[in-house]
Design a protein around this motif. Structure first.
Motif, PDB file in Angstrom:
ATOM      1  N   THR A  29      58.278  62.810  24.371  1.00  0.00           N
ATOM      2  CA  THR A  29      57.444  61.631  24.638  1.00  0.00           C
ATOM      3  C   THR A  29      56.043  62.128  24.970  1.00  0.00           C
ATOM      4  O   THR A  29      55.848  63.335  25.217  1.00  0.00           O
ATOM      5  CB  THR A  29      57.984  60.750  25.769  1.00  0.00           C
ATOM      6  OG1 THR A  29      57.207  59.543  25.853  1.00  0.00           O
ATOM      7  CG2 THR A  29      57.926  61.465  27.124  1.00  0.00           C
ATOM      8  N   TYR A  30      55.047  61.235  24.969  1.00  0.00           N
ATOM      9  CA  TYR A  30      53.678  61.681  25.218  1.00  0.00           C
ATOM     10  C   TYR A  30      52.800  60.516  25.644  1.00  0.00           C
ATOM     11  O   TYR A  30      53.162  59.344  25.487  1.00  0.00           O
ATOM     12  CB  TYR A  30      53.088  62.325  23.953  1.00  0.00           C
ATOM     13  CG  TYR A  30      52.952  61.353  22.800  1.00  0.00           C
ATOM     14  CD1 TYR A  30      54.042  61.073  21.993  1.00  0.00           C
ATOM     15  CD2 TYR A  30      51.752  60.699  22.540  1.00  0.00           C
ATOM     16  CE1 TYR A  30      53.943  60.156  20.957  1.00  0.00           C
ATOM     17  CE2 TYR A  30      51.642  59.783  21.503  1.00  0.00           C
ATOM     18  CZ  TYR A  30      52.748  59.522  20.714  1.00  0.00           C
ATOM     19  OH  TYR A  30      52.654  58.607  19.694  1.00  0.00           O
ATOM     20  N   THR A  31      51.651  60.864  26.192  1.00  0.00           N
ATOM     21  CA  THR A  31      50.607  59.894  26.469  1.00  0.00           C
ATOM     22  C   THR A  31      49.276  60.614  26.294  1.00  0.00           C
ATOM     23  O   THR A  31      49.250  61.787  25.877  1.00  0.00           O
ATOM     24  CB  THR A  31      50.743  59.290  27.880  1.00  0.00           C
ATOM     25  OG1 THR A  31      49.784  58.232  28.050  1.00  0.00           O
ATOM     26  CG2 THR A  31      50.513  60.331  28.969  1.00  0.00           C
ATOM     27  N   VAL A  32      48.193  59.922  26.575  1.00  0.00           N
ATOM     28  CA  VAL A  32      46.874  60.554  26.505  1.00  0.00           C
ATOM     29  C   VAL A  32      46.177  60.347  27.842  1.00  0.00           C
ATOM     30  O   VAL A  32      46.144  59.216  28.359  1.00  0.00           O
ATOM     31  CB  VAL A  32      46.013  59.954  25.359  1.00  0.00           C
ATOM     32  CG1 VAL A  32      44.675  60.687  25.260  1.00  0.00           C
ATOM     33  CG2 VAL A  32      46.766  60.017  24.038  1.00  0.00           C
ATOM     34  N   GLN A  33      45.672  61.418  28.408  1.00  0.00           N
ATOM     35  CA  GLN A  33      44.888  61.321  29.648  1.00  0.00           C
ATOM     36  C   GLN A  33      43.460  60.997  29.250  1.00  0.00           C
ATOM     37  O   GLN A  33      42.746  61.862  28.751  1.00  0.00           O
ATOM     38  CB  GLN A  33      44.977  62.642  30.434  1.00  0.00           C
ATOM     39  CG  GLN A  33      44.213  62.634  31.742  1.00  0.00           C
ATOM     40  CD  GLN A  33      44.721  61.549  32.704  1.00  0.00           C
ATOM     41  OE1 GLN A  33      45.904  61.238  32.747  1.00  0.00           O
ATOM     42  NE2 GLN A  33      43.801  60.942  33.443  1.00  0.00           N
ATOM     43  N   ARG A  34      43.060  59.726  29.466  1.00  0.00           N
ATOM     44  CA  ARG A  34      41.771  59.275  28.930  1.00  0.00           C
ATOM     45  C   ARG A  34      40.654  59.245  29.960  1.00  0.00           C
ATOM     46  O   ARG A  34      39.519  58.945  29.631  1.00  0.00           O
ATOM     47  CB  ARG A  34      41.928  57.905  28.278  1.00  0.00           C
ATOM     48  CG  ARG A  34      42.780  57.975  27.013  1.00  0.00           C
ATOM     49  CD  ARG A  34      42.768  56.672  26.251  1.00  0.00           C
ATOM     50  NE  ARG A  34      43.658  56.740  25.099  1.00  0.00           N
ATOM     51  CZ  ARG A  34      43.265  57.108  23.883  1.00  0.00           C
ATOM     52  NH1 ARG A  34      42.006  57.422  23.652  1.00  0.00           N
ATOM     53  NH2 ARG A  34      44.135  57.164  22.902  1.00  0.00           N
ATOM     54  N   VAL A  54      49.235  64.673  26.870  1.00  0.00           N
ATOM     55  CA  VAL A  54      50.245  65.185  27.801  1.00  0.00           C
ATOM     56  C   VAL A  54      51.597  64.731  27.257  1.00  0.00           C
ATOM     57  O   VAL A  54      51.725  63.592  26.790  1.00  0.00           O
ATOM     58  CB  VAL A  54      50.058  64.610  29.219  1.00  0.00           C
ATOM     59  CG1 VAL A  54      51.165  65.102  30.164  1.00  0.00           C
ATOM     60  CG2 VAL A  54      48.699  64.985  29.785  1.00  0.00           C
ATOM     61  N   TYR A  56      56.219  65.642  27.073  1.00  0.00           N
ATOM     62  CA  TYR A  56      57.387  66.471  27.378  1.00  0.00           C
ATOM     63  C   TYR A  56      57.857  67.078  26.064  1.00  0.00           C
ATOM     64  O   TYR A  56      58.056  66.363  25.075  1.00  0.00           O
ATOM     65  CB  TYR A  56      58.509  65.656  28.003  1.00  0.00           C
ATOM     66  CG  TYR A  56      58.270  65.373  29.478  1.00  0.00           C
ATOM     67  CD1 TYR A  56      58.636  66.290  30.450  1.00  0.00           C
ATOM     68  CD2 TYR A  56      57.668  64.189  29.880  1.00  0.00           C
ATOM     69  CE1 TYR A  56      58.413  66.046  31.800  1.00  0.00           C
ATOM     70  CE2 TYR A  56      57.446  63.930  31.228  1.00  0.00           C
ATOM     71  CZ  TYR A  56      57.824  64.863  32.181  1.00  0.00           C
ATOM     72  OH  TYR A  56      57.603  64.615  33.507  1.00  0.00           O
ATOM     73  N   ILE A  78      56.613  61.238  18.313  1.00  0.00           N
ATOM     74  CA  ILE A  78      57.872  61.720  18.886  1.00  0.00           C
ATOM     75  C   ILE A  78      58.623  62.485  17.791  1.00  0.00           C
ATOM     76  O   ILE A  78      58.709  62.022  16.650  1.00  0.00           O
ATOM     77  CB  ILE A  78      58.713  60.533  19.416  1.00  0.00           C
ATOM     78  CG1 ILE A  78      58.080  60.014  20.722  1.00  0.00           C
ATOM     79  CG2 ILE A  78      60.170  60.946  19.646  1.00  0.00           C
ATOM     80  CD1 ILE A  78      58.748  58.796  21.307  1.00  0.00           C
TER      81      ILE A  78
ATOM     82  N   GLN B 138      50.193  59.076  33.859  1.00  0.00           N
ATOM     83  CA  GLN B 138      50.799  59.840  32.758  1.00  0.00           C
ATOM     84  C   GLN B 138      52.299  59.575  32.701  1.00  0.00           C
ATOM     85  O   GLN B 138      52.872  59.367  31.623  1.00  0.00           O
ATOM     86  CB  GLN B 138      50.552  61.339  32.942  1.00  0.00           C
ATOM     87  CG  GLN B 138      49.099  61.739  32.793  1.00  0.00           C
ATOM     88  CD  GLN B 138      48.878  63.207  33.154  1.00  0.00           C
ATOM     89  OE1 GLN B 138      49.806  63.947  33.488  1.00  0.00           O
ATOM     90  NE2 GLN B 138      47.623  63.625  33.100  1.00  0.00           N
ATOM     91  N   GLY B 141      52.962  56.098  31.246  1.00  0.00           N
ATOM     92  CA  GLY B 141      52.797  56.063  29.792  1.00  0.00           C
ATOM     93  C   GLY B 141      53.935  56.763  29.074  1.00  0.00           C
ATOM     94  O   GLY B 141      54.468  56.269  28.075  1.00  0.00           O
ATOM     95  N   MET B 142      54.314  57.927  29.599  1.00  0.00           N
ATOM     96  CA  MET B 142      55.357  58.706  28.916  1.00  0.00           C
ATOM     97  C   MET B 142      56.731  58.075  29.045  1.00  0.00           C
ATOM     98  O   MET B 142      57.519  58.100  28.115  1.00  0.00           O
ATOM     99  CB  MET B 142      55.370  60.140  29.453  1.00  0.00           C
ATOM    100  CG  MET B 142      54.147  60.934  28.996  1.00  0.00           C
ATOM    101  SD  MET B 142      54.288  62.701  29.350  1.00  0.00           S
ATOM    102  CE  MET B 142      54.072  62.733  31.119  1.00  0.00           C
ATOM    103  N   ARG B 145      56.796  54.970  26.785  1.00  0.00           N
ATOM    104  CA  ARG B 145      56.752  55.385  25.360  1.00  0.00           C
ATOM    105  C   ARG B 145      58.156  55.742  24.885  1.00  0.00           C
ATOM    106  O   ARG B 145      58.602  55.297  23.829  1.00  0.00           O
ATOM    107  CB  ARG B 145      55.831  56.593  25.195  1.00  0.00           C
ATOM    108  CG  ARG B 145      55.977  57.311  23.864  1.00  0.00           C
ATOM    109  CD  ARG B 145      54.996  56.897  22.838  1.00  0.00           C
ATOM    110  NE  ARG B 145      53.644  57.224  23.233  1.00  0.00           N
ATOM    111  CZ  ARG B 145      52.564  56.699  22.651  1.00  0.00           C
ATOM    112  NH1 ARG B 145      52.697  55.849  21.667  1.00  0.00           N
ATOM    113  NH2 ARG B 145      51.363  57.039  23.063  1.00  0.00           N
ATOM    114  N   SER B 193      46.333  54.790  29.447  1.00  0.00           N
ATOM    115  CA  SER B 193      47.348  55.823  29.360  1.00  0.00           C
ATOM    116  C   SER B 193      48.349  55.367  28.303  1.00  0.00           C
ATOM    117  O   SER B 193      49.288  54.645  28.605  1.00  0.00           O
ATOM    118  CB  SER B 193      48.009  56.024  30.733  1.00  0.00           C
ATOM    119  OG  SER B 193      48.745  57.223  30.750  1.00  0.00           O
ATOM    120  N   ASP B 194      48.125  55.764  27.091  1.00  0.00           N
ATOM    121  CA  ASP B 194      48.845  55.259  25.926  1.00  0.00           C
ATOM    122  C   ASP B 194      50.350  55.202  26.201  1.00  0.00           C
ATOM    123  O   ASP B 194      50.887  56.199  26.686  1.00  0.00           O
ATOM    124  CB  ASP B 194      48.601  56.163  24.707  1.00  0.00           C
ATOM    125  CG  ASP B 194      47.125  56.440  24.462  1.00  0.00           C
ATOM    126  OD1 ASP B 194      46.405  56.653  25.455  1.00  0.00           O
ATOM    127  OD2 ASP B 194      46.713  56.452  23.298  1.00  0.00           O
TER     128      ASP B 194
END
Lengths: 107, 384
Positions: A29-34, A54, A56, A78, B138, B141-142, B145, B193-194
């Motif tokens: 999984t992921y996100t973006v630190q904006r 960011v 896992y 993913i 974070q 978001g994760m 997701r 935080s997408d």
């Protein structure tokens, strides 16, 4: 467990064996630190901040490790294959990241 | 249902939002005074109090404002579960018979921007913070997701959660953000935080909340008492392989969230089934959290949420009204006060005093849930 601790987080035992983790894995999984994270603890200034990924990363069937991600966040998916890359913080201290494995080198 | 031992007889709230010149402790003391007034009791009647804040001082110092009666006063500092932990302490003291009248208070006054936490305070190595991973958003978001990937939930459902929050808050004079927003405005807002946009995330804020409770036998001594029974108050922490805030690694086989254990125990101890709940307040630090927590707490099945929100089931007049006061999304999150705000709202709903946002058909059972770093959850079950 990751990172290494003196005692096991599951059983609190003190016999901890070091094990080398795979350096390749898939994005779980992921996100973006904006925005610039609060500093401290983050090492970096809000003025020069650029967003970073960011996620896992699933390392075989061993563990999922949280990591900075290198690359264009728009391309993150993913399941994509990633490999470990060295990364330095603004003070030159080593941290780590994972980056996409380029098509020509992936199998 | 067994005979309930503990009743909530007074509730008080300092409005949430931004209040220049008012300290967190002052907001807490204000909420206590309102709760005492609501109960028809005096501060000197309170034998045991517990309370706290995350970053706005020691609750027990508010005796300077309320009266130094010499009561037992426990300071609680337990992250997002600060209010819930204080409530658990007072609940257990009342159940045990150690006291007859108790008070709980939570308050906070956070500056703008994300919470600045230091890794050393969370049993984490320094590099976790320097690398920029010590950021709660974070995790939000994760987690959502992956949850969306696993359970077929799409971004419009995230927008529906936020849109409902602001709609409910429009009818709550104590809420912070009361302007209704359309789902399109929420979806197209700045990505933070997408996949979460600006309006899908709550902000640290300011506010205070307090409760006055007593043993059920004591009710006879209160004139015109309007008791709402606290049937259970439970706190649980994480298991080794769980997916929680500030986790540098996750196990391949994930343990259930502490929310699962806390909710299950709360329902068991209350003798109430999740299907009997008429109104629920669950931690909605962001849209995704509300969606996930509904299932983790047993209020719906995993993956069922898209349908629930599409047909309006979580609206005030739906089959399971959720976050009827606007939740964290519209009230902001003064950490210490947040969990007690949920109980305040639930008491209001069960009394039938919620005005424009009253859940119809005289709700009889309510549920509250908070979750926070580094994997802690507190839940309560209430009934008329």
């Amino acid at each position: 467990m990751f990172p290494l601790r003196k005692r096991c987080t599951a059983c609190a035992g003190s016999e901890v064996i070091r094990r080398l983790l795979p350096s390749r894995g898939t994005l779980w999984t992921y996100t973006v630190q904006r925005f610039a994270p609060p500093s401290p603890p983050y090492r970096g200034s809000a003025e020069t901040f650029t967003p970073f990924g960011v996620g896992y990363v699933e390392l075989d069937d061993v563990v999922r490790v949280e990591s900075r991600l290198i690359g264009d966040p728009e391309t993150f998916r993913i399941g994509m294959v990633l490999e470990l890359v060295p990364l330095l913080d603004v003070d030159g201290e080593p941290i780590y990241a994972f980056a996409p494995v380029h098509e020509e080198t992936s199998k | 249902m067994s005979e309930p031992a503990v009743a909530i007889v007074g509730i008080g709230l300092h409005p949430f939002g931004r209040h220049e010149g008012v300290s967190g402790l002052e907001m807490g003391a204000h909420a206590v005074r309102l709760a005492l007034q609501d109960a028809g009791l005096r501060w000197s009647d309170v034998q045991f109090a517990a309370g706290g804040s995350s970053s706005s001082g020691n609750a027990d110092t508010m005796v300077a404002d309320l009266g130094a009666t010499g009561l037992t006063f426990l300071n609680v500092h337990n992250g997002c579960a600060t209010g819930g932990s204080a409530l658990v302490s007072v609940y257990n003291a009342l159940v045990s018979g150690a006291c007859e009248v108790g008070a709980v208070v939570g308050f906070d006054k956070h500056p703008r921007g994300a919470f600045a936490e230091q890794p050393e305070d969370w049993s984490l190595p320094a590099w976790y913070g320097t690398a920029g991973l010590m950021v709660t958003t974070q995790f939000f978001g994760m987690k959502i997701r992956r949850y969306m990937h696993d359970h077929g939930i799409e971004a419009p459902t995230l927008a529906k959660v936020a849109s409902k929050a602001f709609r409910n808050a429009a009818n709550n004079e104590n809420a912070w953000r009361r302007r209704p927003l359309s789902e399109d405005e929420i979806l197209n807002a700045r990505m933070v935080s997408d996949p979460l946009t600006q309006y899908m995330l709550c902000s640290p804020g300011e506010g205070g909340a307090a409760l006055v409770l007593c043993r059920s036998e004591y009710l006879a001594r209160i004139q015109r008492a309007r008791p709402i029974y606290l049937r259970s108050a439970v706190l649980r922490t994480r298991q080794p392989q769980s997916f929680d805030v500030y986790s540098p690694a996750l196990g391949m086989e994930l343990s259930p969230s502490p929310s699962v254990a806390a909710a299950r125990a709360a329902f068991e101890q209350a003798g109430v089934a999740p299907s009997e709940i008429d109104v629920a307040q669950v931690q909605d630090t962001e849209s995704g959290a509300e969606i996930i927590h509904l299932a983790e707490c047993g209020l719906c099945q995993h993956g069922e949420q898209s349908g629930l929100y599409r047909r309006g089931a979580t609206e005030i007049d739906g089959e399971l009204p959720v976050n009827t006061d606007g939740g964290c999304l519209a009230n902001g999150e003064p950490i210490g006060a947040s969990g007690l705000r949920q109980v305040y709202e639930t008491v209001l709903q069960l009394r039938g005093d919620a005005g424009e946002r009253q859940v119809p058909n005289e709700p009889t059972a309510g549920f509250t849930h908070v979750y926070g770093a580094p994997g802690v959850s507190a839940c309560t079950v209430l009934s008329r």
